[in-house]
Design a protein around this motif. Structure first.
Motif, mmCIF file in Angstrom:
data_model
loop_
_atom_site.group_PDB
_atom_site.id
_atom_site.type_symbol
_atom_site.label_atom_id
_atom_site.label_comp_id
_atom_site.label_asym_id
_atom_site.label_seq_id
_atom_site.Cartn_x
_atom_site.Cartn_y
_atom_site.Cartn_z
ATOM 1 N N SER A 142 3.961 2.956 -6.293
ATOM 2 C CA SER A 142 4.342 1.545 -6.135
ATOM 3 C C SER A 142 5.851 1.329 -6.173
ATOM 4 C CB SER A 142 3.730 0.706 -7.255
ATOM 5 O OG SER A 142 2.337 0.710 -7.162
ATOM 6 N N ILE A 177 -5.462 4.186 -4.407
ATOM 7 C CA ILE A 177 -5.338 3.513 -3.116
ATOM 8 C C ILE A 177 -4.040 2.703 -3.017
ATOM 9 C CG2 ILE A 177 -6.480 1.341 -3.764
ATOM 10 C CD1 ILE A 177 -7.344 3.233 -0.581
ATOM 11 N N ILE A 178 -3.514 2.253 -4.148
ATOM 12 C CA ILE A 178 -2.290 1.435 -4.105
ATOM 13 C C ILE A 178 -1.115 2.251 -3.547
ATOM 14 C CG2 ILE A 178 -0.682 0.029 -5.490
ATOM 15 C CD1 ILE A 178 -3.501 -1.197 -5.082
ATOM 16 N N LEU A 180 -1.468 4.509 -1.221
ATOM 17 C CA LEU A 180 -1.702 4.516 0.231
ATOM 18 C C LEU A 180 -1.201 3.210 0.861
ATOM 19 C CD1 LEU A 180 -3.136 6.395 2.395
ATOM 20 C CD2 LEU A 180 -5.045 4.809 2.230
ATOM 21 N N GLN A 182 1.246 1.515 0.042
ATOM 22 C CA GLN A 182 2.712 1.491 0.165
ATOM 23 C C GLN A 182 3.152 1.915 1.564
ATOM 24 O OE1 GLN A 182 4.259 0.057 -2.469
ATOM 25 N NE2 GLN A 182 2.177 0.045 -3.269
ATOM 26 N N LYS A 185 2.929 -1.130 3.575
ATOM 27 C CA LYS A 185 3.897 -2.118 3.096
ATOM 28 C C LYS A 185 5.301 -1.804 3.611
ATOM 29 C CE LYS A 185 5.442 -2.479 -1.440
ATOM 30 N NZ LYS A 185 5.182 -2.668 -2.887
ATOM 31 N N LEU B 152 -6.015 4.721 7.218
ATOM 32 C CA LEU B 152 -5.068 3.607 7.231
ATOM 33 C C LEU B 152 -4.521 3.352 8.637
ATOM 34 C CD1 LEU B 152 -3.483 1.575 5.409
ATOM 35 C CD2 LEU B 152 -1.691 3.312 5.241
ATOM 36 N N VAL B 156 -4.527 -1.277 9.285
ATOM 37 C CA VAL B 156 -3.487 -2.272 9.010
ATOM 38 C C VAL B 156 -3.940 -3.526 9.756
ATOM 39 C CG1 VAL B 156 -1.047 -2.873 9.202
ATOM 40 C CG2 VAL B 156 -1.711 -0.509 8.750
ATOM 41 N N TYR B 168 -12.865 4.513 0.063
ATOM 42 C CA TYR B 168 -11.532 4.424 0.653
ATOM 43 C C TYR B 168 -10.580 5.003 -0.385
ATOM 44 C CZ TYR B 168 -7.815 2.058 3.449
ATOM 45 O OH TYR B 168 -6.738 1.753 4.252
ATOM 46 N N SER B 169 -9.846 6.064 0.001
ATOM 47 C CA SER B 169 -9.065 6.760 -1.020
ATOM 48 C C SER B 169 -7.820 7.423 -0.444
ATOM 49 C CB SER B 169 -9.931 7.825 -1.691
ATOM 50 O OG SER B 169 -9.206 8.493 -2.691
ATOM 51 N N VAL B 170 -6.828 7.605 -1.305
ATOM 52 C CA VAL B 170 -5.574 8.236 -0.894
ATOM 53 C C VAL B 170 -5.751 9.742 -0.726
ATOM 54 C CG1 VAL B 170 -4.760 8.523 -3.275
ATOM 55 C CG2 VAL B 170 -3.089 8.366 -1.426
ATOM 56 N N LYS B 195 -10.846 5.452 -8.326
ATOM 57 C CA LYS B 195 -11.289 4.070 -8.067
ATOM 58 C C LYS B 195 -11.468 3.825 -6.567
ATOM 59 C CE LYS B 195 -10.324 2.638 -12.488
ATOM 60 N NZ LYS B 195 -10.511 3.907 -13.192
ATOM 61 N N LEU B 201 -12.393 -1.406 -5.221
ATOM 62 C CA LEU B 201 -11.363 -1.793 -4.255
ATOM 63 C C LEU B 201 -11.357 -3.303 -4.027
ATOM 64 C CD1 LEU B 201 -11.848 1.263 -1.922
ATOM 65 C CD2 LEU B 201 -9.858 0.783 -3.347
ATOM 66 N N LEU B 204 -9.451 -4.641 -6.846
ATOM 67 C CA LEU B 204 -8.007 -4.423 -6.678
ATOM 68 C C LEU B 204 -7.406 -5.264 -5.547
ATOM 69 C CD1 LEU B 204 -7.882 -0.506 -7.049
ATOM 70 C CD2 LEU B 204 -6.823 -2.144 -8.611
ATOM 71 N N VAL B 206 -7.937 -4.822 -2.357
ATOM 72 C CA VAL B 206 -7.645 -3.989 -1.182
ATOM 73 C C VAL B 206 -8.559 -4.353 -0.016
ATOM 74 C CG1 VAL B 206 -7.653 -1.588 -0.334
ATOM 75 C CG2 VAL B 206 -6.683 -2.125 -2.567
ATOM 76 N N PHE B 251 -0.175 -6.887 2.819
ATOM 77 C CA PHE B 251 0.208 -5.546 2.379
ATOM 78 C C PHE B 251 1.421 -5.586 1.445
ATOM 79 C CE2 PHE B 251 -2.422 -4.797 6.052
ATOM 80 C CZ PHE B 251 -3.202 -3.738 5.640
ATOM 81 N N ARG B 252 2.255 -6.604 1.611
ATOM 82 C CA ARG B 252 3.474 -6.716 0.803
ATOM 83 C C ARG B 252 3.150 -6.802 -0.678
ATOM 84 N NH1 ARG B 252 6.965 -6.098 -1.677
ATOM 85 N NH2 ARG B 252 9.118 -6.808 -1.683
ATOM 86 N N PHE B 254 0.907 -5.356 -2.544
ATOM 87 C CA PHE B 254 0.375 -4.209 -3.293
ATOM 88 C C PHE B 254 1.447 -3.459 -4.069
ATOM 89 C CE2 PHE B 254 -2.840 -4.459 0.207
ATOM 90 C CZ PHE B 254 -3.877 -4.879 -0.607
ATOM 91 N N GLY B 255 1.154 -3.191 -5.338
ATOM 92 C CA GLY B 255 2.078 -2.420 -6.161
ATOM 93 C C GLY B 255 2.111 -2.925 -7.578
#
Lengths: 293, 262
Positions: A142, A177-178, A180, A182, A185, B152, B156, B168-170, B195, B201, B204, B206, B251-252, B254-255
């Motif tokens: 993040s 996932i957060i 991802l 980024q 973003k 991803l 978008v 859905y995962s990184v 998660k 999700l 979160l 998402v 999307f902005r 998230f974080g």
């Protein structure tokens, strides 16, 4: 008369016991020796620093922390850092992440894997971000995403070009996932900056992989790489495991990328400041990018 | 049901694939092939279809139906040309004012020598930033696996929805376990930590919607068809500028981080 204790066994200092070492050999300079990971040449760290972190024997470009890069690129004293106090939060309660962050901070002396801000290069103002390989291998969570996004938003408002030094193992899995998100973003902020007609130059350094390659590292108008830098989407080990054979020599290295058409040029570290200054001057917009530093 | 049970469900053979969704929801589907640069990647299906009486562009990551088909489609792992084919169709959608609907089902973008040589990272990166300002509504639905950057690259969107038993995962739970604990058999633990289920999700923020799988497959298609029409009508009515602003903000936000000095 015999000196007292002359036949006593000499005290042998343990390695790393600096107090003892100092007392016994006061004249040896406290320099650390570093072996070049490419050719094995032993160098004093001061010697390596003087040569900008490039091996004096084989010209291999070693990893360089973000602060040292600022010194190499920015005009002296011109760098003004943004978002200096932003740090990560273990929002998923991911096991071991807090400990990892703590040791990353200790290893790198940084609060996160990127530093951002504005500076001048050869007298021309620019926004700049520099990732740090010593903070969790420049992984993107993040904070990395937020700092770079803010930098692009700042640059878009103030008509500044952006220079970005990339080094990363990819998205930070400890943020799930957060991390991802980024990628999307930052991409959005890069796009709005680009749509305003501003320049974005990325410098790919060793290694740049994963989610960073698949987003802002590859979105520069001009993309350059350091000699020998490994740049790819999947890491070489993952590919080898998938295809079950060894990868060819030089695969995913900067020279391979240049040949494949994915970077504009390979620029040695000592030429980078002048190269970037030239690019900025070729993209100067009449009186627009003069935010006061 | 544990997170890893959901992972297994999301990956199960016989689960409806993108082609099934396309057949079940749209009429008059015309498939269009190729990226005009290198090849046609059959891990990506793309074309034009009708949603009710409206023309839409449909793009899906397709795992394939039987053993032979699955192998031919690389099990839904797209090469750079697959993402470039999707991008070409999205740009056409923008030209002709058609909304874009994406179905995501992939364990991840293909990793191999050719994929790297042809710029897998660059292909995904270009999709991300092009989709962010694409001038038509975009809706993405994760129907099985949403594997990292490869997912991803088609997600978008103005809204992202998930089927109840999709993920859905990184990173894959196996990949995560082998990096963290040097033991890929600990994937169930990693699945829990990451998660990656629709429930988590949604919590979160998402994804905007989770589509229940308690309904039969036909009812899922009917529900999606109705939701697509409603959502596209709503986004269209708000105007392009508002749509792009909302997509950026989506999307902005998230974080998680802190800026207090400790």
């Amino acid at each position: 008369m015999l000196r007292k204790g002359i036949f006593r066994r000499p005290h042998i200092a343990l390695e790393g016991n600096t107090k003892q070492t100092k007392a016994i050999t006061p004249d040896v300079p406290e320099e650390l020796c570093i072996a070049c990971p490419s050719c094995g040449k032993m160098m004093f760290s001061t010697e390596l620093d003087e040569n900008l972190g490039v091996c004096i024997s084989c010209s291999h470009h070693l990893k360089l922390n973000a602060r040292k890069r600022i010194i190499l690129i920015a005009d002296e004293g011109s760098f003004i850092e943004h978002d200096t106090d932003m740090t990560s939060v273990n929002h998923l309660d991911f096991p071991g992440y807090d400990k990892k962050l703590k040791s990353a901070k200790a290893d790198s002396g940084e609060k996160e894997a990127v530093i951002t801000g504005i500076c001048s290069i050869g007298g021309i103002n620019t926004a700049i971000f520099i990732m740090d390989p010593y903070f969790m291998m420049g992984s993107m969570g993040s904070v990395v995403g937020e700092k770079i996004t803010r930098l692009f938003e700042f640059a878009t408002i103030n008509n500044l070009h952006v220079i970005g030094y990339c080094v990363s193992g990819g998205a930070r899995m400890q943020e799930g996932i957060i991390s991802l998100m980024q990628m999307a973003k930052v991409s959005g902020a890069v796009k709005l900056h680009s749509d305003k007609g501003l320049l974005y130059v990325t410098v790919l350094t060793d290694p740049t992989t994963g989610g960073v390659t698949a987003s802002f590292a590859m979105q520069g108008d001009i993309i350059i790489a350091e000699p020998g830098a490994l740049v790819g989407f999947a890491g070489p080990r993952v590919i080898e495991q998938t295809i079950r054979r060894k990868l060819p020599e030089g695969f995913q290295r900067a020279e391979f990328l240049l040949k494949a058409g994915f970077v504009d040029d390979i620029v040695e570290r000592r030429r980078q400041k002048e190269y970037l200054r030239l690019l900025l001057s070729l993209h100067e917009r009449n009186g627009e990018n003069d935010v006061s530093l | 049901m544990s997170a890893y049970d959901v992972v297994l469900k999301a990956r199960a053979n016989g689960r409806a694939t993108a082609q099934d969704y396309i057949n079940g929801i749209f009429t008059d589907f015309v498939e269009l092939h190729g990226d005009r640069r290198f090849a046609d990647d059959s891990a990506v299906i793309a074309g034009i279809a009708r949603l009710g009486d409206k023309s839409v562009t449909v793009i899906g990551l397709e795992k394939g139906s039987d053993v032979k088909d699955r192998a031919a489609r690389n099990f839904g792992s797209a090469q750079p040309e697959g993402y470039r084919k999707a991008l070409r169709q999205m740009k056409q959608a923008e030209k002709f004012g058609r909304p874009v609907i994406c179905f995501v089902d992939t364990s991840g973008a293909y990793c191999g020598i050719g994929a790297e040589e042809r710029g897998q990272g660059q292909a995904i990166a270009e999709n991300l930033w092009t989709m962010m300002t694409l001038g038509v509504p975009v809706i993405s639905v994760i129907i099985g696996e949403g594997g990292s950057g490869g997912a991803l690259a088609l997600a978008v969107a103005d809204e992202v929805w998930m089927l109840e038993n999709s993920i859905y995962s990184v990173i894959s739970p196996e990949g995560c376990a082998s990096i963290l604990w040097k033991d890929s058999t600990k994937a169930p633990d990693a699945a829990e930590c990451l998660k990656l289920t629709s429930r988590e999700l949604y919590r979160l923020g998402v994804v905007e919607k989770v589509i229940t799988e308690k309904l039969g497959q036909q009812q899922i298609y009917d529900t999606l068809s109705r939701l697509f029409s409603e959502t596209i009508t709503r986004i269209d009515s708000e105007g392009k500028e508002k749509m792009l602003e909302a997509r950026y903000e989506r999307f902005r936000k998230f974080g998680s981080y802190t800026e207090t000095v400790v």
